[in-house]
Write a protein that holds these residues in place. Sequence first.
Motif, PDB file in Angstrom:
ATOM      1  N   LEU A  68       0.816  -1.219   0.000  1.00 23.29           N
ATOM      2  CA  LEU A  68       0.000   0.000   0.000  1.00 23.29           C
ATOM      3  C   LEU A  68       0.850   1.271   0.000  1.00 23.29           C
ATOM      4  O   LEU A  68       0.366   2.352   0.340  1.00 23.29           O
ATOM      5  CB  LEU A  68      -0.919   0.015   1.237  1.00 23.29           C
ATOM      6  N   GLN A  69       2.123   1.157  -0.388  1.00 25.88           N
ATOM      7  CA  GLN A  69       3.023   2.309  -0.301  1.00 25.88           C
ATOM      8  C   GLN A  69       2.590   3.478  -1.182  1.00 25.88           C
ATOM      9  O   GLN A  69       3.028   4.610  -0.961  1.00 25.88           O
ATOM     10  CB  GLN A  69       4.452   1.889  -0.650  1.00 25.88           C
ATOM     11  N   ASP A  70       1.725   3.230  -2.167  1.00 32.77           N
ATOM     12  CA  ASP A  70       1.244   4.317  -3.028  1.00 32.77           C
ATOM     13  C   ASP A  70       0.049   5.056  -2.424  1.00 32.77           C
ATOM     14  O   ASP A  70      -0.466   6.009  -3.031  1.00 32.77           O
ATOM     15  CB  ASP A  70       0.850   3.766  -4.399  1.00 32.77           C
ATOM     16  N   LYS A  71      -0.401   4.630  -1.259  1.00 30.76           N
ATOM     17  CA  LYS A  71      -1.590   5.233  -0.653  1.00 30.76           C
ATOM     18  C   LYS A  71      -1.254   6.122   0.551  1.00 30.76           C
ATOM     19  O   LYS A  71      -2.120   6.401   1.388  1.00 30.76           O
ATOM     20  CB  LYS A  71      -2.575   4.143  -0.224  1.00 30.76           C
ATOM     21  N   VAL A  72      -0.004   6.573   0.657  1.00 34.30           N
ATOM     22  CA  VAL A  72       0.397   7.384   1.809  1.00 34.30           C
ATOM     23  C   VAL A  72      -0.468   8.631   1.937  1.00 34.30           C
ATOM     24  O   VAL A  72      -1.052   8.903   2.996  1.00 34.30           O
ATOM     25  CB  VAL A  72       1.890   7.774   1.707  1.00 34.30           C
ATOM     26  N   THR A  73      -0.546   9.405   0.881  1.00 32.84           N
ATOM     27  CA  THR A  73      -1.319  10.652   0.940  1.00 32.84           C
ATOM     28  C   THR A  73      -2.802  10.366   1.174  1.00 32.84           C
ATOM     29  O   THR A  73      -3.456  11.034   2.000  1.00 32.84           O
ATOM     30  CB  THR A  73      -1.136  11.452  -0.361  1.00 32.84           C
ATOM     31  N   GLU A  74      -3.331   9.368   0.510  1.00 32.02           N
ATOM     32  CA  GLU A  74      -4.752   9.044   0.634  1.00 32.02           C
ATOM     33  C   GLU A  74      -5.112   8.627   2.060  1.00 32.02           C
ATOM     34  O   GLU A  74      -6.106   9.093   2.642  1.00 32.02           O
ATOM     35  CB  GLU A  74      -5.100   7.917  -0.343  1.00 32.02           C
ATOM     36  N   ILE A  75      -4.298   7.769   2.662  1.00 34.05           N
ATOM     37  CA  ILE A  75      -4.595   7.289   4.021  1.00 34.05           C
ATOM     38  C   ILE A  75      -4.432   8.406   5.036  1.00 34.05           C
ATOM     39  O   ILE A  75      -5.284   8.589   5.924  1.00 34.05           O
ATOM     40  CB  ILE A  75      -3.688   6.093   4.368  1.00 34.05           C
ATOM     41  N   ASN A  76      -3.343   9.179   4.940  1.00 34.72           N
ATOM     42  CA  ASN A  76      -3.115  10.247   5.920  1.00 34.72           C
ATOM     43  C   ASN A  76      -4.178  11.338   5.803  1.00 34.72           C
ATOM     44  O   ASN A  76      -4.618  11.893   6.813  1.00 34.72           O
ATOM     45  CB  ASN A  76      -1.711  10.823   5.744  1.00 34.72           C
ATOM     46  N   THR A  77      -4.589  11.622   4.593  1.00 34.19           N
ATOM     47  CA  THR A  77      -5.646  12.619   4.401  1.00 34.19           C
ATOM     48  C   THR A  77      -6.952  12.141   5.027  1.00 34.19           C
ATOM     49  O   THR A  77      -7.640  12.898   5.730  1.00 34.19           O
ATOM     50  CB  THR A  77      -5.849  12.892   2.901  1.00 34.19           C
ATOM     51  N   ALA A  78      -7.303  10.888   4.796  1.00 35.76           N
ATOM     52  CA  ALA A  78      -8.525  10.330   5.378  1.00 35.76           C
ATOM     53  C   ALA A  78      -8.454  10.303   6.899  1.00 35.76           C
ATOM     54  O   ALA A  78      -9.460  10.545   7.584  1.00 35.76           O
ATOM     55  CB  ALA A  78      -8.760   8.925   4.830  1.00 35.76           C
ATOM     56  N   ALA A  79      -7.271  10.017   7.425  1.00 33.76           N
ATOM     57  CA  ALA A  79      -7.106   9.952   8.885  1.00 33.76           C
ATOM     58  C   ALA A  79      -7.309  11.314   9.532  1.00 33.76           C
ATOM     59  O   ALA A  79      -7.961  11.433  10.577  1.00 33.76           O
ATOM     60  CB  ALA A  79      -5.725   9.409   9.224  1.00 33.76           C
ATOM     61  N   VAL A  80      -6.739  12.358   8.938  1.00 31.45           N
ATOM     62  CA  VAL A  80      -6.932  13.708   9.477  1.00 31.45           C
ATOM     63  C   VAL A  80      -8.399  14.102   9.379  1.00 31.45           C
ATOM     64  O   VAL A  80      -8.975  14.682  10.320  1.00 31.45           O
ATOM     65  CB  VAL A  80      -6.038  14.723   8.738  1.00 31.45           C
ATOM     66  N   LYS A  81      -9.020  13.773   8.273  1.00 33.06           N
ATOM     67  CA  LYS A  81     -10.438  14.090   8.093  1.00 33.06           C
ATOM     68  C   LYS A  81     -11.287  13.405   9.170  1.00 33.06           C
ATOM     69  O   LYS A  81     -12.193  14.017   9.753  1.00 33.06           O
ATOM     70  CB  LYS A  81     -10.910  13.656   6.709  1.00 33.06           C
ATOM     71  N   ALA A  82     -10.982  12.150   9.458  1.00 37.46           N
ATOM     72  CA  ALA A  82     -11.720  11.419  10.494  1.00 37.46           C
ATOM     73  C   ALA A  82     -11.517  12.050  11.866  1.00 37.46           C
ATOM     74  O   ALA A  82     -12.449  12.119  12.679  1.00 37.46           O
ATOM     75  CB  ALA A  82     -11.282   9.957  10.513  1.00 37.46           C
ATOM     76  N   ALA A  83     -10.315  12.513  12.135  1.00 39.89           N
ATOM     77  CA  ALA A  83     -10.048  13.152  13.426  1.00 39.89           C
ATOM     78  C   ALA A  83     -10.718  14.522  13.522  1.00 39.89           C
ATOM     79  O   ALA A  83     -11.240  14.902  14.576  1.00 39.89           O
ATOM     80  CB  ALA A  83      -8.539  13.283  13.628  1.00 39.89           C
ATOM     81  N   LYS A  84     -10.709  15.263  12.421  1.00 39.35           N
ATOM     82  CA  LYS A  84     -11.300  16.600  12.438  1.00 39.35           C
ATOM     83  C   LYS A  84     -12.829  16.559  12.507  1.00 39.35           C
ATOM     84  O   LYS A  84     -13.469  17.579  12.793  1.00 39.35           O
ATOM     85  CB  LYS A  84     -10.856  17.389  11.196  1.00 39.35           C
ATOM     86  N   ALA A  85     -13.407  15.389  12.273  1.00 38.43           N
ATOM     87  CA  ALA A  85     -14.865  15.255  12.390  1.00 38.43           C
ATOM     88  C   ALA A  85     -15.321  15.209  13.843  1.00 38.43           C
ATOM     89  O   ALA A  85     -16.529  15.268  14.123  1.00 38.43           O
ATOM     90  CB  ALA A  85     -15.324  13.995  11.664  1.00 38.43           C
ATOM     91  N   VAL A  86     -14.375  15.112  14.757  1.00 40.19           N
ATOM     92  CA  VAL A  86     -14.700  15.102  16.190  1.00 40.19           C
ATOM     93  C   VAL A  86     -15.268  16.451  16.595  1.00 40.19           C
ATOM     94  O   VAL A  86     -14.774  17.507  16.187  1.00 40.19           O
ATOM     95  CB  VAL A  86     -13.443  14.777  17.017  1.00 40.19           C
ATOM     96  N   GLY A 130      -4.625  19.184   7.126  1.00 40.67           N
ATOM     97  CA  GLY A 130      -5.162  20.052   8.157  1.00 40.67           C
ATOM     98  C   GLY A 130      -4.764  19.735   9.580  1.00 40.67           C
ATOM     99  O   GLY A 130      -5.385  20.230  10.535  1.00 40.67           O
ATOM    100  N   ALA A 131      -3.727  18.929   9.790  1.00 40.47           N
ATOM    101  CA  ALA A 131      -3.257  18.649  11.146  1.00 40.47           C
ATOM    102  C   ALA A 131      -2.709  19.918  11.790  1.00 40.47           C
ATOM    103  O   ALA A 131      -2.249  20.843  11.099  1.00 40.47           O
ATOM    104  CB  ALA A 131      -2.185  17.566  11.122  1.00 40.47           C
ATOM    105  N   ASP A 132      -2.745  19.962  13.114  1.00 41.93           N
ATOM    106  CA  ASP A 132      -2.244  21.118  13.868  1.00 41.93           C
ATOM    107  C   ASP A 132      -0.831  20.897  14.399  1.00 41.93           C
ATOM    108  O   ASP A 132      -0.117  21.855  14.685  1.00 41.93           O
ATOM    109  CB  ASP A 132      -3.181  21.416  15.043  1.00 41.93           C
ATOM    110  N   TYR A 133      -0.456  19.638  14.602  1.00 47.70           N
ATOM    111  CA  TYR A 133       0.885  19.273  15.053  1.00 47.70           C
ATOM    112  C   TYR A 133       1.378  18.111  14.181  1.00 47.70           C
ATOM    113  O   TYR A 133       0.585  17.356  13.624  1.00 47.70           O
ATOM    114  CB  TYR A 133       0.903  18.746  16.494  1.00 47.70           C
ATOM    115  N   ILE A 134       2.693  17.940  14.147  1.00 50.40           N
ATOM    116  CA  ILE A 134       3.289  16.692  13.693  1.00 50.40           C
ATOM    117  C   ILE A 134       3.805  15.995  14.946  1.00 50.40           C
ATOM    118  O   ILE A 134       4.596  16.564  15.704  1.00 50.40           O
ATOM    119  CB  ILE A 134       4.455  16.909  12.704  1.00 50.40           C
ATOM    120  N   LEU A 135       3.346  14.775  15.189  1.00 53.09           N
ATOM    121  CA  LEU A 135       3.746  14.011  16.369  1.00 53.09           C
ATOM    122  C   LEU A 135       4.588  12.816  15.922  1.00 53.09           C
ATOM    123  O   LEU A 135       4.089  11.881  15.299  1.00 53.09           O
ATOM    124  CB  LEU A 135       2.505  13.529  17.129  1.00 53.09           C
TER     125      LEU A 135
END
Length: 790
Positions: A68-86, A130-135
């Motif tokens: 899945l190495q070609d899905k880095v941007t897609e997965i990280n974008t979806a993850a931030v979106k899921a977190a920002k839905a909080v 749209g993340a606020d920090y890099i951890l």
Amino acid sequence: MIHIFDGAMGTMFQQLGLLRPGDCPEMLCLEHPEEVTRVHQRYADAGANIIETFTFGASALKLEHYGLQDKVTEINTAAVKAAKAVTGRDIKIAGGMGPSGRFIKPLGDLDFEAAYDNYFQQARALENAGADYILIETFIDIQEMRAALLAAKDAAKLPVICQLSYSEDGRTVTGSDPQTAAVTLDAMGADIIGINCSLGPEQLVPIVKVIAENTAKPISVQPNAGMPQLIDGKTVFPMSPEDFGTWAPKLVQAGASYIGGCCGTTPEHIAAIRTALQGVELPKFAPVRRRLMLTSRSKTVTIDKELPTVLIGERINPTGRKKLAAEIKTGSFVSVKREALDQLKAGANLLDVNMGVGGIDQAAAMKRAVTEIAQLTDAPLAIDTSDPIALEAGLRAYPGRALINSVSAEKERLDKFIPLAKKYGAAILCLPLTDEGVPQTAPDRLEVMDTIIAAAKAAGLQDGDFLLDGLVMTVAADSDACRHTLETLQLYRSRYGYPATMGLSNISFGMPNRPLINSTFFAMCLAAGLDAPIMNPYDEAMQNALMASLALLGKDPNGRAFSRNEKNLAVPKKAAAARKTDLTPLEALKAAVIEGETDEIGTLVENALLTGVDPNELTEKALTAAMNEIGVDFGAGRVFLPQVLLSAEAMRTAFIKLKEKFPASDENTKGTVVLATVKGDVHDLGKNIVGALLENSGFKLIDLGKDVPAEKIVAAAQDHKAAIVGLCALMTTTMTEIDEVIRQLKEKNIPAKVMVGGAALTQEYAEEAGADYYASDGVVALNIANKIVR
């Protein structure tokens, strides 16, 4: 303000039945984003105001395992979106980046630039989403953390949180202590410095205290809910939310202002933190005094007027040394590494590294020298070059905080060297030279130093980043040369308070009896404010002057050290250079393995064989004995993983030479070991360390990799007539796979001994599962393997 992180995510998804062994966890962000948001929301409702994205393994190097190495941007974008839905008040999103699972060269096979690119891509995706920090979290190697931090700073404009994981001995797996990590990461520009995973809150309180003593940056801490236990086939983290919460105020009092949970924590644990911290205010600490602190991977050296003099060894410099220059030109670094070891034995605290040989790629030479010396020794390095390309190559490769030697007021140095110091967190040796030449008097030198320091501070450097050179001219050409230097040192001390350095031997150039002049001048300079001389540590007269001066200046209370060493004040050059000439061939070979002198091993093996040493005796009394001694030192905390791996590599070189001389010995390996990380577990860093140590020590290794089914492990053990089966499990959810492998081995009557290890395992679990041995680390595994085949 106290900030509260969330807790564990993976265990929550396991409880919901969404994660199965072998699945890519981060794909949940694409396949079930609403479930990811639901778990995030539970943590926000519990009191977390920083939600971490579910992207721990969403970098290309980790996703590659699943194709899945070609899905880095897609997965990280979806993850931030899921977190920002909080939903919640003032919720911030931390874009999480976990380790690659591989060591950077020379400890492993991962190139530094590949690691940098890996994290650059992920950090850029997290910021764009749209993340606020890099951890950056759960890292066990400061060099990989450096690569990730550099990448995050270059890829994004967000605050960067850097969290390492420490073992029970208070160090990371590769040997970094909290002070060294804090100094290194603070200098490199980490915005928040902290710890997560591996230990519970009680064990992390003292680590937080050490970090707080060495940085003014905010501190984060995310402990586990204790160490996992397997009860009735289920993974249980023993610390209840109530007990976990009671430690939150103690972590705040130690210095943390960002607090959350890691493995085993739940929304209830985070709610307990919130409750425990109600009404708790951050303590007011005295400002951290910024002193000049330089680091290697595993050690910090402080240069300060109130501390004993720090000796900078000058011998790794080909200038005026034809033999050393010729070796470097041919690509041999035998003498470079020998000088590093000998200077430390002679009393050097730092090592100056210069690769100024004409006709070579100085950047490549500097990178190699820095890399090899950093693995061989624990001394911080000064990178000595006038070439900005070579300087950056050295700084980038160095797993610590280096000293740049040097930055003058010449325009090119100011324009090119200072930005590199800022980027890589290096300190600078300030040399009062200008494009017009050398200022003669002390006031003139002070004026030039003002220019250098002002330019450096304008670029972001600050107190604690400067070492000032007193500048020595020859007294044969200028009768006031000594006076000018002494006045310069005194003015540095009164005006800046920064520590001072300089080379010393130039004072006597063209004069008779140079050792007498040098040692006398040295004592005068120490009294005037010299803190870190750059000198030849083999020089007995200079060492004696140093010992006596420290006693007279009160830096050796009551002259205790001087009295203890009165009969052996220094290690003369001849004694250091001849350190192996009095050893037997076996003793010399053993010493070379211990010191990791791979380049010399082949010759030493041949010498031993020529004197009639039996190959079996050579293996037992030199090679195995050396690794046993390294194992003892590793267990006692005297050496760390980089040195162990270097010794193992030296041992492997010896075995290769033996096989060249005695081809039949290829059949006489110590035994065959089948090694694997069990099904469902994609972590193999610990397994790879064990494999390297075993293979380099003469075992035949069958490495099946990670996520290996029980049937494949059992078949390999049977086919290869394995003496040992080594099983690794890092994840608590995969521990039971070890039980299955052992069950099948017994069912097929395979006599191999089973050795198990991994972060999730304990001695008790190993016994319960039916394993023959439990190995807490790679060195223990090697010792066990040697006992099995004896």
